[in-house]
Scaffold this motif. Sequence first.
Motif, PDB file in Angstrom:
ATOM      1  N   GLU A 174       0.841  -1.194   0.000  1.00 58.37           N
ATOM      2  CA  GLU A 174       0.000   0.000   0.000  1.00 58.37           C
ATOM      3  C   GLU A 174       0.874   1.242   0.000  1.00 58.37           C
ATOM      4  OE1 GLU A 174      -2.525  -0.305   3.411  1.00 58.37           O
ATOM      5  OE2 GLU A 174      -4.085  -1.385   2.316  1.00 58.37           O
ATOM      6  N   VAL A 175       0.411   2.259  -0.693  1.00 53.48           N
ATOM      7  CA  VAL A 175       1.078   3.553  -0.661  1.00 53.48           C
ATOM      8  C   VAL A 175       0.019   4.613  -0.411  1.00 53.48           C
ATOM      9  CG1 VAL A 175       0.927   3.833  -3.180  1.00 53.48           C
ATOM     10  CG2 VAL A 175       2.592   5.170  -1.876  1.00 53.48           C
ATOM     11  N   GLN A 176       0.292   5.506   0.506  1.00 52.59           N
ATOM     12  CA  GLN A 176      -0.660   6.571   0.837  1.00 52.59           C
ATOM     13  C   GLN A 176      -0.445   7.748  -0.105  1.00 52.59           C
ATOM     14  OE1 GLN A 176      -0.340   8.561   4.719  1.00 52.59           O
ATOM     15  NE2 GLN A 176      -2.505   8.067   5.025  1.00 52.59           N
ATOM     16  N   LEU A 177      -1.516   8.193  -0.746  1.00 53.62           N
ATOM     17  CA  LEU A 177      -1.392   9.264  -1.727  1.00 53.62           C
ATOM     18  C   LEU A 177      -1.056  10.590  -1.055  1.00 53.62           C
ATOM     19  CD1 LEU A 177      -2.512   7.148  -3.669  1.00 53.62           C
ATOM     20  CD2 LEU A 177      -3.912   8.957  -4.689  1.00 53.62           C
ATOM     21  N   PRO A 178      -0.099  11.342  -1.624  1.00 55.80           N
ATOM     22  CA  PRO A 178       0.298  12.620  -1.034  1.00 55.80           C
ATOM     23  C   PRO A 178      -0.657  13.752  -1.365  1.00 55.80           C
ATOM     24  CG  PRO A 178       1.591  12.195  -2.981  1.00 55.80           C
ATOM     25  CD  PRO A 178       0.754  10.977  -2.760  1.00 55.80           C
ATOM     26  N   ALA A 179      -1.540  13.552  -2.326  1.00 53.46           N
ATOM     27  CA  ALA A 179      -2.467  14.599  -2.761  1.00 53.46           C
ATOM     28  C   ALA A 179      -3.588  13.939  -3.536  1.00 53.46           C
ATOM     29  CB  ALA A 179      -1.736  15.625  -3.634  1.00 53.46           C
ATOM     30  N   TYR A 180      -4.545  14.739  -3.997  1.00 54.37           N
ATOM     31  CA  TYR A 180      -5.556  14.239  -4.922  1.00 54.37           C
ATOM     32  C   TYR A 180      -4.898  14.063  -6.288  1.00 54.37           C
ATOM     33  CZ  TYR A 180      -9.350  15.319  -1.648  1.00 54.37           C
ATOM     34  OH  TYR A 180     -10.187  15.336  -0.572  1.00 54.37           O
ATOM     35  N   VAL A 181      -5.036  12.865  -6.868  1.00 53.41           N
ATOM     36  CA  VAL A 181      -4.383  12.562  -8.138  1.00 53.41           C
ATOM     37  C   VAL A 181      -5.352  11.771  -9.003  1.00 53.41           C
ATOM     38  CG1 VAL A 181      -2.346  11.556  -9.255  1.00 53.41           C
ATOM     39  CG2 VAL A 181      -2.181  12.404  -6.896  1.00 53.41           C
ATOM     40  N   SER A 182      -5.370  12.078 -10.304  1.00 55.14           N
ATOM     41  CA  SER A 182      -6.254  11.349 -11.207  1.00 55.14           C
ATOM     42  C   SER A 182      -5.694   9.958 -11.466  1.00 55.14           C
ATOM     43  CB  SER A 182      -6.405  12.099 -12.528  1.00 55.14           C
ATOM     44  OG  SER A 182      -5.214  12.013 -13.298  1.00 55.14           O
ATOM     45  N   MET A 183      -6.559   9.020 -11.777  1.00 57.16           N
ATOM     46  CA  MET A 183      -6.124   7.652 -12.013  1.00 57.16           C
ATOM     47  C   MET A 183      -5.230   7.530 -13.242  1.00 57.16           C
ATOM     48  SD  MET A 183      -5.872   4.617 -11.008  1.00 57.16           S
ATOM     49  CE  MET A 183      -6.990   4.590  -9.611  1.00 57.16           C
ATOM     50  N   PRO A 184      -5.522   8.197 -14.367  1.00 60.60           N
ATOM     51  CA  PRO A 184      -4.587   8.104 -15.498  1.00 60.60           C
ATOM     52  C   PRO A 184      -3.181   8.575 -15.133  1.00 60.60           C
ATOM     53  CG  PRO A 184      -6.682   8.990 -16.222  1.00 60.60           C
ATOM     54  CD  PRO A 184      -6.746   8.926 -14.737  1.00 60.60           C
ATOM     55  N   THR A 185      -3.090   9.605 -14.301  1.00 53.68           N
ATOM     56  CA  THR A 185      -1.777  10.081 -13.860  1.00 53.68           C
ATOM     57  C   THR A 185      -1.069   9.026 -13.023  1.00 53.68           C
ATOM     58  OG1 THR A 185      -2.511  12.387 -13.881  1.00 53.68           O
ATOM     59  CG2 THR A 185      -0.581  11.868 -12.542  1.00 53.68           C
ATOM     60  N   LEU A 186      -1.796   8.373 -12.128  1.00 53.76           N
ATOM     61  CA  LEU A 186      -1.206   7.336 -11.291  1.00 53.76           C
ATOM     62  C   LEU A 186      -0.752   6.141 -12.127  1.00 53.76           C
ATOM     63  CD1 LEU A 186      -3.661   7.428  -8.254  1.00 53.76           C
ATOM     64  CD2 LEU A 186      -1.225   8.024  -8.224  1.00 53.76           C
ATOM     65  N   GLU A 187      -1.567   5.770 -13.111  1.00 55.29           N
ATOM     66  CA  GLU A 187      -1.180   4.649 -13.970  1.00 55.29           C
ATOM     67  C   GLU A 187       0.151   4.950 -14.673  1.00 55.29           C
ATOM     68  OE1 GLU A 187      -4.536   4.249 -16.492  1.00 55.29           O
ATOM     69  OE2 GLU A 187      -5.865   3.520 -14.895  1.00 55.29           O
ATOM     70  N   ARG A 188       0.316   6.196 -15.117  1.00 54.83           N
ATOM     71  CA  ARG A 188       1.561   6.562 -15.800  1.00 54.83           C
ATOM     72  C   ARG A 188       2.733   6.580 -14.824  1.00 54.83           C
ATOM     73  NH1 ARG A 188       4.514  10.516 -15.393  1.00 54.83           N
ATOM     74  NH2 ARG A 188       2.971  11.718 -14.231  1.00 54.83           N
ATOM     75  N   ALA A 189       2.530   7.192 -13.647  1.00 48.25           N
ATOM     76  CA  ALA A 189       3.629   7.319 -12.694  1.00 48.25           C
ATOM     77  C   ALA A 189       4.046   5.970 -12.121  1.00 48.25           C
ATOM     78  CB  ALA A 189       3.219   8.265 -11.568  1.00 48.25           C
TER      79      ALA A 189
END
Length: 732
Positions: A333-348
Amino acid sequence: MNSTGAPDGLQGSVRRPTAAARGGFTLLAACLAACLVVTPAPAEESPVSRPPQLERDVEFWIRVYTQIDTDAGFLHDQYNLAVVYDTLHFEPTTTPGERERVVDRERERYGAALRRIAAAGDGPLPADDQRIKDLWGAEGTPSRLHAATEDIRFQLGQADRFRAGLIRSGAWETHIAQVLANLGLPAELAVLPHVESSFNPAAYSKVGAAGLWQFMRSTGRRYMRIDSAVDDRLDPFRSTEAAAQLLAYNYRVLGTWPLALTAYNHGTAGVRRAKETLGTDDIVRIVRSYNSRTFGFASRNFYVSFLAALEVDRNPEKYFGSLQRQSALKFQEVQLPAYVSMPTLERALRIEPEKLRALNPALTHAVWDGRQRVPKAYRLRLPLDGTSWTRELLAQRLSPGEMFAGQSAPPRYRVQAGDTLVRVAARYGVSADTLARMNHLRVSARLRVGRTIDVPEAAAVTVASTAAPAPAAPAPAAPAAPAPTAPAAPAPAPTAAARAPAPTPSAPAVVAAAAPHAPVFTISVGPASAGGAVSAEVAQRESAEDAAVAAAARTRTASAGAQPVSAAQAEAIGPALGPALDAEQNADPIDYSVAHDDSIRVTGDETLGHYADWLGVSTAHVREINHLRFGRRVLIGQHIRLDFRKVSHEAFEARRREYHRELQASFFAAHRIVGTQLYVARPGDSLWTLTQRATQMPLWLVQQYNPDVDLADLRAGTQIVMPRVEEVGSGG
């Protein structure tokens, strides 16, 4: 279709309901994480008992779960489950309509046979009629057999669905066992998802229950995050922790595990009413003798179907031969540091969307299609692929323009006269199903003029860049949404609370203090998904929708309950392998009904003014008929006489329940139960001092956790279970 006669060996007798009756405080324990102290039962005695008197019922459901699949079913008596008239088999290609015609024809045939047998008395019978008579044994008197013509029911087989659930259960059985053990709950409770959802975490029922444990939204919000971005009901891990809290609560209120499990289906208030009506907590007497409009086939059979599931789950090879359960899920598990869109997360993250979706089932459609961002502080599950992710590492992989301080807000549309979901969806170029999901509605829902609903953006979603912190640091917290108005604290006005030590109510308390068998516990659970507050309006609307759909379902499944004839029909009703829901899932144990003498018992956050409004009379009139002086407060548990010349009992009860439903929905829109503590009253303590020392604690919630305690007249030494509540922000 072919049929075979019922096998021998399942005979017995049952007392069938008559036709007319169918129808400071001292803190005892510190808040220890995940700790529930219950007086242990002897090692050889399970707290989840299997009474011999219910054995034939358990055996019936074992047969349903193991002997016939969804292309077959039993034609049986709905009260005496030992009486199985026939087993009907269908070809897989047979349509539901054709199956229904066969079932109706066979039901008529057996009804005619019962009438012939009843008319023949002790005379000779054809072989098949004699077989039917023998099924009833000594109970098969002419009058009983004649009455049985109205009780012939069809039960679809479930062996294929149960086997699939056994295989799926391996993914979560370790976590479920750990949660139950940590809270001191019986290990047997782990099989409940077999009955509720066949261990399908994506399951939805026709009444709006969702997930492995089939929570309704209004009940789920007591313990979980449920909003436009996250629905923890669909997360097997979070929902397991919530189910454990609900089951522990049911046990605390009802005192036995058979009743606590029955309440999971029938509601805490309904089972408590059954217990008080019969003056017993004996599950056998309640199942066999309790008569209520809402205590139908499903409620009568919920506990025995659970026991059947327990037997099969513990002995799978006996019933299904060798099978391999799924391996336990493994992830990081990783705790998100901010609000992030799913397409952005998939890329990162460089992780395929399908893998992310499988590990994060609580994220809603709005997140996956880009209309909502994954919330800040959300614990995103990732595959174990060698990369060890941290919040800081993820923040470094994201640019400042990809991290946001708040959630994206979808455009809103105000409903006009003549609008329907289909018409509005067409206007915005999306399907009615998509628009319904965006607003947590059903496609058939009627839109009220003036209501605002979420609609898609005219163009593809584009997330604008906003100021963000340096990549290695978390984004600033989103501003909290305004909290819904909480019930006001009791004042000197006539409320159902006592500011100072109050006199003993005129009527005695139902039960003095906590019953001897009630568990003494302090309970804490792990952190739920951060954030998740919704507006009071949204919570109230969804709670009302849940109640309305459940009421409609009760009407459709009255008497013998729903009787699907195919897997498709069964799944359309719901994922449960046991009988369909009889009552709305509701953790509120309070009985809001009117007694036969036109009186009610006062509950938390009620006033004489409320009663007057619901009756259409003046407050002065309510005072007059109860001989109450002006300024005298009414007390929780006090009996109040009411005048029903203008309003029926049913209308009053509906208004009263609606008031409490809205009150509770508003509170749990912005609060969540995270555990309980046990206190013992000292001399001079009162309900007022109790609620003042526990911040954000409404009177009605204290009463729900202590329904059998005389809160208006607290005595030194009285045990009080206090829920621990936290305020929930809109973000992480």
